[in-house]
Scaffold this active site. Sequence first.
Site, PDB file in Angstrom:
ATOM      1  N   CYS A 122       4.617  -2.516   2.099  1.00 17.81           N
ATOM      2  CA  CYS A 122       4.651  -3.554   1.065  1.00 17.81           C
ATOM      3  C   CYS A 122       5.999  -4.261   0.967  1.00 17.81           C
ATOM      4  O   CYS A 122       6.092  -5.327   0.348  1.00 17.81           O
ATOM      5  CB  CYS A 122       4.275  -2.963  -0.280  1.00 17.81           C
ATOM      6  SG  CYS A 122       2.656  -2.153  -0.281  1.00 17.81           S
ATOM      7  N   HIS A 267       6.662  -7.404  -5.648  1.00 17.79           N
ATOM      8  CA  HIS A 267       5.433  -6.966  -4.993  1.00 17.79           C
ATOM      9  C   HIS A 267       4.377  -6.696  -6.055  1.00 17.79           C
ATOM     10  O   HIS A 267       4.629  -5.983  -7.038  1.00 17.79           O
ATOM     11  CB  HIS A 267       5.697  -5.713  -4.164  1.00 17.79           C
ATOM     12  CG  HIS A 267       4.455  -5.015  -3.728  1.00 17.79           C
ATOM     13  ND1 HIS A 267       3.393  -5.674  -3.136  1.00 17.79           N
ATOM     14  CD2 HIS A 267       4.069  -3.704  -3.813  1.00 17.79           C
ATOM     15  CE1 HIS A 267       2.437  -4.820  -2.875  1.00 17.79           C
ATOM     16  NE2 HIS A 267       2.818  -3.620  -3.277  1.00 17.79           N
ATOM     17  N   ASN A 297      -3.538  -5.712  -4.930  1.00 18.77           N
ATOM     18  CA  ASN A 297      -2.390  -5.333  -4.108  1.00 18.77           C
ATOM     19  C   ASN A 297      -2.691  -5.691  -2.662  1.00 18.77           C
ATOM     20  O   ASN A 297      -3.540  -5.073  -2.016  1.00 18.77           O
ATOM     21  CB  ASN A 297      -2.135  -3.831  -4.254  1.00 18.77           C
ATOM     22  CG  ASN A 297      -0.928  -3.348  -3.461  1.00 18.77           C
ATOM     23  OD1 ASN A 297      -0.446  -4.020  -2.553  1.00 18.77           O
ATOM     24  ND2 ASN A 297      -0.450  -2.165  -3.779  1.00 18.77           N
TER      25      ASN A 297
END
Length: 341
Positions: A122, A267, A297
Amino acid sequence: MQTYNKGGNSLSSIFIKGTGVYLPELVISNDDFSKIVETSDEWITTRTGIKQRYLSKGEPTWSMSSKSGMSAIKNSGLSPSDIDLIIHTSVTPDYYTPSMSCVVQGKIGAVNAACIDINVACAGFVYALDMAKHYLLNPDIKNILIISTENLSKIVDYTDRSTCVLFGDASASCVVNKSDSFYGGCFKTEGEGAKHIFARVHPSGNVFSEGIDPRDSDDFGAGNDNIMYMDGKEVYKFAIRVIPIAIKDACKKAGILLADLDYIICHQANIRIIETASSNLGISMDKFYINLDKYGNTSSASIPLCIDELNKSGTLKKGDKVCAVGFGAGLTYGAVVFEWK
Protein backbone atom coordinates in the site's frame (compact mmCIF):
# COMPACT_ATOMS: atom_id res chain seq x y z
CA MET A 1 14.39 -3.23 12.81
CA GLN A 2 15.65 -2.66 9.27
CA THR A 3 15.31 0.89 8.11
CA TYR A 4 15.53 2.61 4.74
CA ASN A 5 15.32 6.38 4.95
CA LYS A 6 15.90 8.81 2.11
CA GLY A 7 14.61 12.16 1.00
CA GLY A 8 15.36 15.74 1.83
CA ASN A 9 14.90 19.39 1.06
CA SER A 10 16.46 20.24 -2.29
CA LEU A 11 15.90 22.16 -5.48
CA SER A 12 14.94 18.89 -7.12
CA SER A 13 11.30 17.95 -6.68
CA ILE A 14 8.40 16.47 -8.62
CA PHE A 15 5.72 17.96 -10.83
CA ILE A 16 2.65 15.81 -11.55
CA LYS A 17 1.87 16.73 -15.13
CA GLY A 18 -1.10 14.43 -15.74
CA THR A 19 -3.25 11.80 -14.05
CA GLY A 20 -5.46 8.91 -15.13
CA VAL A 21 -7.70 6.23 -13.65
CA TYR A 22 -9.31 3.00 -14.76
CA LEU A 23 -12.05 1.28 -12.76
CA PRO A 24 -13.70 -2.08 -13.50
CA GLU A 25 -17.40 -2.05 -14.36
CA LEU A 26 -18.54 -4.24 -11.46
CA VAL A 27 -19.63 -2.20 -8.40
CA ILE A 28 -20.26 -4.14 -5.19
CA SER A 29 -22.20 -2.51 -2.35
CA ASN A 30 -22.09 -3.40 1.32
CA ASP A 31 -25.51 -4.96 0.94
CA ASP A 32 -24.10 -7.30 -1.70
CA PHE A 33 -21.63 -8.62 0.86
CA SER A 34 -24.43 -9.31 3.34
CA LYS A 35 -25.60 -11.99 0.89
CA ILE A 36 -22.36 -14.00 1.10
CA VAL A 37 -21.04 -13.40 4.65
CA GLU A 38 -22.56 -12.43 7.98
CA THR A 39 -22.32 -8.64 7.84
CA SER A 40 -24.39 -5.53 7.12
CA ASP A 41 -24.08 -2.10 5.57
CA GLU A 42 -24.19 -0.52 9.03
CA TRP A 43 -21.42 -2.77 10.37
CA ILE A 44 -19.09 -2.12 7.42
CA THR A 45 -19.78 1.61 7.21
CA THR A 46 -19.33 2.39 10.91
CA ARG A 47 -16.13 0.36 11.25
CA THR A 48 -14.43 1.19 7.95
CA GLY A 49 -16.12 4.12 6.18
CA ILE A 50 -16.57 2.00 3.03
CA LYS A 51 -19.89 1.96 1.14
CA GLN A 52 -18.91 0.29 -2.13
CA ARG A 53 -15.93 -0.95 -4.14
CA TYR A 54 -15.12 -1.87 -7.76
CA LEU A 55 -14.16 -5.48 -8.57
CA SER A 56 -12.67 -6.99 -11.68
CA LYS A 57 -14.61 -9.70 -13.50
CA GLY A 58 -11.30 -11.34 -14.35
CA GLU A 59 -9.71 -8.48 -16.26
CA PRO A 60 -5.92 -8.83 -16.03
CA THR A 61 -3.77 -6.35 -14.15
CA TRP A 62 -1.86 -5.33 -17.28
CA SER A 63 -5.09 -4.39 -19.07
CA MET A 64 -6.23 -2.15 -16.23
CA SER A 65 -2.74 -0.62 -16.08
CA SER A 66 -2.62 0.09 -19.81
CA LYS A 67 -5.93 1.94 -19.70
CA SER A 68 -5.09 4.16 -16.72
CA GLY A 69 -1.56 4.74 -18.04
CA MET A 70 -2.85 5.94 -21.40
CA SER A 71 -5.37 8.16 -19.64
CA ALA A 72 -2.57 9.84 -17.67
CA ILE A 73 -0.44 10.30 -20.78
CA LYS A 74 -3.34 11.95 -22.62
CA ASN A 75 -4.11 14.16 -19.60
CA SER A 76 -0.48 15.33 -19.60
CA GLY A 77 -0.62 16.31 -23.28
CA LEU A 78 2.10 13.82 -24.20
CA SER A 79 2.30 10.74 -26.40
CA PRO A 80 3.48 7.27 -25.31
CA SER A 81 6.79 7.77 -27.11
CA ASP A 82 7.53 10.73 -24.80
CA ILE A 83 7.71 8.45 -21.73
CA ASP A 84 11.29 7.70 -20.66
CA LEU A 85 10.57 5.39 -17.71
CA ILE A 86 7.61 3.36 -16.43
CA ILE A 87 7.44 2.48 -12.73
CA HIS A 88 4.67 -0.02 -12.00
CA THR A 89 3.49 -0.82 -8.46
CA SER A 90 1.36 -3.83 -7.56
CA VAL A 91 1.01 -6.79 -5.21
CA THR A 92 -1.16 -8.59 -7.77
CA PRO A 93 0.76 -8.88 -11.06
CA ASP A 94 -0.36 -11.33 -13.72
CA TYR A 95 2.99 -13.09 -14.06
CA TYR A 96 6.10 -13.95 -12.10
CA THR A 97 7.83 -12.73 -15.26
CA PRO A 98 7.68 -10.60 -17.37
CA SER A 99 7.06 -7.52 -15.26
CA MET A 100 3.82 -5.56 -15.58
CA SER A 101 5.72 -2.46 -16.69
CA CYS A 102 7.22 -4.34 -19.64
CA VAL A 103 3.84 -5.71 -20.71
CA VAL A 104 2.25 -2.25 -20.45
CA GLN A 105 5.13 -0.64 -22.34
CA GLY A 106 4.47 -2.95 -25.25
CA LYS A 107 0.70 -2.55 -25.14
CA ILE A 108 0.66 1.26 -25.12
CA GLY A 109 3.61 1.79 -27.48
CA ALA A 110 5.91 3.57 -25.03
CA VAL A 111 8.85 2.46 -27.16
CA ASN A 112 11.41 4.73 -25.47
CA ALA A 113 10.59 3.78 -21.90
CA ALA A 114 12.71 1.69 -19.57
CA CYS A 115 10.64 -0.43 -17.18
CA ILE A 116 10.68 -1.19 -13.45
CA ASP A 117 8.20 -3.03 -11.21
CA ILE A 118 8.13 -2.57 -7.43
CA ASN A 119 6.12 -4.31 -4.72
CA VAL A 120 5.84 -2.11 -1.63
CA ALA A 121 2.17 -2.96 -1.04
CA CYS A 122 0.00 0.00 0.00
CA ALA A 123 3.02 2.31 0.27
CA GLY A 124 4.01 1.54 -3.33
CA PHE A 125 2.90 4.81 -4.90
CA VAL A 126 4.79 7.07 -2.50
CA TYR A 127 7.91 4.93 -2.94
CA ALA A 128 7.48 5.26 -6.71
CA LEU A 129 7.19 9.06 -6.43
CA ASP A 130 10.47 9.15 -4.54
CA MET A 131 12.12 6.87 -7.10
CA ALA A 132 10.86 9.16 -9.86
CA LYS A 133 12.31 12.19 -8.09
CA HIS A 134 15.75 10.58 -8.06
CA TYR A 135 15.57 9.26 -11.64
CA LEU A 136 14.65 12.75 -12.86
CA LEU A 137 18.11 13.92 -11.79
CA ASN A 138 19.31 12.07 -14.89
CA PRO A 139 19.19 14.56 -17.79
CA ASP A 140 18.16 11.77 -20.16
CA ILE A 141 14.93 11.17 -18.23
CA LYS A 142 12.23 13.84 -18.48
CA ASN A 143 8.88 12.05 -18.31
CA ILE A 144 8.12 9.18 -15.92
CA LEU A 145 4.86 7.24 -15.94
CA ILE A 146 3.89 5.78 -12.56
CA ILE A 147 1.14 3.15 -12.70
CA SER A 148 -0.36 1.68 -9.53
CA THR A 149 -2.74 -1.20 -10.18
CA GLU A 150 -4.29 -3.67 -7.77
CA ASN A 151 -6.41 -6.69 -8.64
CA LEU A 152 -6.92 -7.58 -4.99
CA SER A 153 -10.09 -9.57 -5.60
CA LYS A 154 -8.00 -12.47 -6.86
CA ILE A 155 -6.25 -12.91 -3.48
CA VAL A 156 -9.07 -11.92 -1.09
CA ASP A 157 -10.67 -14.63 1.04
CA TYR A 158 -14.40 -14.10 0.46
CA THR A 159 -15.28 -16.35 3.41
CA ASP A 160 -13.51 -14.03 5.87
CA ARG A 161 -16.02 -11.31 6.73
CA SER A 162 -13.43 -9.21 8.57
CA THR A 163 -11.26 -8.66 5.49
CA CYS A 164 -13.22 -9.37 2.31
CA VAL A 165 -15.37 -6.24 2.69
CA LEU A 166 -12.31 -3.97 2.77
CA PHE A 167 -10.74 -4.34 -0.65
CA GLY A 168 -11.39 -3.13 -4.18
CA ASP A 169 -9.71 -3.24 -7.59
CA ALA A 170 -8.46 -0.16 -9.42
CA SER A 171 -5.66 1.35 -11.47
CA ALA A 172 -4.42 4.93 -11.16
CA SER A 173 -1.49 6.58 -12.91
CA CYS A 174 0.39 9.83 -13.19
CA VAL A 175 3.06 11.38 -15.38
CA VAL A 176 5.83 12.98 -13.34
CA ASN A 177 8.31 15.65 -14.42
CA LYS A 178 11.11 17.43 -12.56
CA SER A 179 10.40 20.55 -10.51
CA ASP A 180 12.66 23.03 -8.72
CA SER A 181 10.40 23.33 -5.66
CA PHE A 182 10.78 21.92 -2.14
CA TYR A 183 10.62 18.20 -1.44
CA GLY A 184 10.78 15.92 1.58
CA GLY A 185 10.53 12.17 1.90
CA CYS A 186 10.46 9.60 4.69
CA PHE A 187 10.63 5.85 3.95
CA LYS A 188 10.95 3.09 6.53
CA THR A 189 10.37 -0.62 7.01
CA GLU A 190 9.61 -2.80 10.03
CA GLY A 191 10.24 -6.24 8.58
CA GLU A 192 9.59 -8.06 11.82
CA GLY A 193 5.92 -7.27 11.22
CA ALA A 194 5.84 -8.87 7.76
CA LYS A 195 3.75 -11.77 9.10
CA HIS A 196 0.82 -9.46 9.85
CA ILE A 197 -0.20 -9.13 6.16
CA PHE A 198 0.77 -11.70 3.56
CA ALA A 199 -0.33 -13.86 0.65
CA ARG A 200 1.92 -16.78 -0.27
CA VAL A 201 2.92 -17.70 -3.81
CA HIS A 202 3.16 -21.30 -4.93
CA PRO A 203 5.26 -23.33 -2.49
CA SER A 204 8.87 -24.11 -3.28
CA GLY A 205 9.83 -27.53 -4.55
CA ASN A 206 10.79 -29.47 -7.63
CA VAL A 207 10.90 -33.04 -8.91
CA PHE A 208 14.18 -33.63 -7.03
CA SER A 209 13.13 -32.12 -3.70
CA GLU A 210 12.03 -34.16 -0.69
CA GLY A 211 8.66 -32.47 -0.36
CA ILE A 212 9.62 -30.13 2.48
CA ASP A 213 6.88 -27.59 3.05
CA PRO A 214 8.49 -24.09 3.26
CA ARG A 215 5.70 -23.04 5.62
CA ASP A 216 7.30 -25.26 8.25
CA SER A 217 10.31 -22.97 8.37
CA ASP A 218 8.63 -19.56 8.69
CA ASP A 219 6.71 -17.99 11.56
CA PHE A 220 3.81 -16.66 9.49
CA GLY A 221 1.61 -19.53 10.61
CA ALA A 222 -1.98 -18.92 9.53
CA GLY A 223 -3.07 -18.36 5.99
CA ASN A 224 -3.60 -20.45 2.88
CA ASP A 225 -1.61 -20.43 -0.33
CA ASN A 226 -2.42 -17.54 -2.68
CA ILE A 227 -5.01 -16.00 -0.30
CA MET A 228 -4.43 -12.82 1.68
CA TYR A 229 -4.16 -13.04 5.44
CA MET A 230 -4.26 -9.93 7.63
CA ASP A 231 -4.09 -9.39 11.37
CA GLY A 232 -6.31 -6.31 11.43
CA LYS A 233 -5.55 -5.31 15.03
CA GLU A 234 -1.79 -5.34 14.51
CA VAL A 235 -2.03 -3.44 11.23
CA TYR A 236 -4.28 -0.84 12.86
CA LYS A 237 -1.80 -0.28 15.71
CA PHE A 238 1.05 0.00 13.21
CA ALA A 239 -0.78 2.48 11.00
CA ILE A 240 -1.89 4.92 13.69
CA ARG A 241 1.65 4.92 15.13
CA VAL A 242 3.63 5.47 11.92
CA ILE A 243 1.46 7.92 9.97
CA PRO A 244 2.32 10.88 12.24
CA ILE A 245 6.01 9.87 12.22
CA ALA A 246 6.15 9.79 8.41
CA ILE A 247 4.28 13.07 7.89
CA LYS A 248 6.33 14.98 10.46
CA ASP A 249 9.61 13.65 9.11
CA ALA A 250 8.74 14.45 5.49
CA CYS A 251 7.69 17.99 6.43
CA LYS A 252 10.90 18.51 8.39
CA LYS A 253 13.00 17.40 5.44
CA ALA A 254 11.02 19.64 3.09
CA GLY A 255 11.60 22.59 5.41
CA ILE A 256 7.93 23.30 6.08
CA LEU A 257 5.66 23.09 9.12
CA LEU A 258 2.75 20.71 9.59
CA ALA A 259 0.47 23.73 9.65
CA ASP A 260 1.71 24.70 6.16
CA LEU A 261 0.17 21.60 4.55
CA ASP A 262 -2.91 22.24 2.43
CA TYR A 263 -3.78 18.60 1.70
CA ILE A 264 -2.85 15.26 3.22
CA ILE A 265 -3.54 12.30 0.97
CA CYS A 266 -3.44 9.22 3.14
CA HIS A 267 -3.68 5.61 1.99
CA GLN A 268 -7.40 4.87 2.06
CA ALA A 269 -7.49 1.81 4.32
CA ASN A 270 -9.95 2.64 7.08
CA ILE A 271 -11.64 5.90 8.12
CA ARG A 272 -10.84 5.24 11.78
CA ILE A 273 -7.12 5.08 10.98
CA ILE A 274 -7.26 8.46 9.24
CA GLU A 275 -9.36 10.03 12.00
CA THR A 276 -6.91 8.82 14.65
CA ALA A 277 -3.96 10.14 12.65
CA SER A 278 -5.72 13.51 12.36
CA SER A 279 -6.25 13.61 16.12
CA ASN A 280 -2.70 12.54 16.96
CA LEU A 281 -1.24 15.17 14.64
CA GLY A 282 -3.58 17.91 15.82
CA ILE A 283 -4.59 18.56 12.22
CA SER A 284 -8.20 19.04 11.13
CA MET A 285 -9.83 16.27 9.11
CA ASP A 286 -10.65 19.00 6.60
CA LYS A 287 -7.06 18.70 5.34
CA PHE A 288 -7.36 14.94 4.76
CA TYR A 289 -8.81 13.98 1.38
CA ILE A 290 -11.19 11.03 1.66
CA ASN A 291 -12.72 8.87 -1.07
CA LEU A 292 -12.62 5.56 0.80
CA ASP A 293 -16.40 5.28 0.72
CA LYS A 294 -16.40 4.88 -3.09
CA TYR A 295 -13.48 2.53 -3.68
CA GLY A 296 -12.55 0.70 -0.48
CA ASN A 297 -8.91 -0.19 0.10
CA THR A 298 -7.19 -0.38 -3.29
CA SER A 299 -3.67 -0.74 -1.86
CA SER A 300 -1.08 1.19 -3.90
CA ALA A 301 -3.78 2.59 -6.21
CA SER A 302 -5.57 4.47 -3.42
CA ILE A 303 -3.35 7.56 -3.23
CA PRO A 304 -3.17 8.19 -7.00
CA LEU A 305 -6.95 7.68 -7.14
CA CYS A 306 -7.25 10.61 -4.74
CA ILE A 307 -4.74 12.70 -6.70
CA ASP A 308 -6.66 12.11 -9.94
CA GLU A 309 -9.90 13.30 -8.34
CA LEU A 310 -8.23 16.36 -6.85
CA ASN A 311 -6.54 17.15 -10.16
CA LYS A 312 -9.53 16.75 -12.46
CA SER A 313 -11.93 18.54 -10.12
CA GLY A 314 -9.59 21.55 -10.02
CA THR A 315 -9.45 21.34 -6.24
CA LEU A 316 -5.66 21.48 -6.07
CA LYS A 317 -4.31 24.95 -6.81
CA LYS A 318 -0.84 26.02 -7.86
CA GLY A 319 1.33 26.43 -4.78
CA ASP A 320 -0.66 24.03 -2.60
CA LYS A 321 1.55 22.01 -0.27
CA VAL A 322 0.68 18.33 -0.51
CA CYS A 323 1.66 15.34 1.61
CA ALA A 324 1.04 11.78 0.40
CA VAL A 325 1.47 9.06 3.03
CA GLY A 326 1.19 5.30 2.64
CA PHE A 327 1.54 2.27 4.90
CA GLY A 328 1.02 -1.45 4.51
CA ALA A 329 2.42 -4.94 4.17
CA GLY A 330 6.07 -5.38 4.82
CA LEU A 331 5.50 -3.63 7.13
CA THR A 332 6.37 -0.51 5.15
CA TYR A 333 5.47 3.14 5.39
CA GLY A 334 6.46 6.37 3.71
CA ALA A 335 5.48 9.95 2.98
CA VAL A 336 6.41 12.61 0.45
CA VAL A 337 5.81 16.35 0.64
CA PHE A 338 5.79 18.48 -2.51
CA GLU A 339 4.25 21.57 -4.07
CA TRP A 340 1.42 21.34 -6.59
CA LYS A 341 2.58 23.15 -9.73
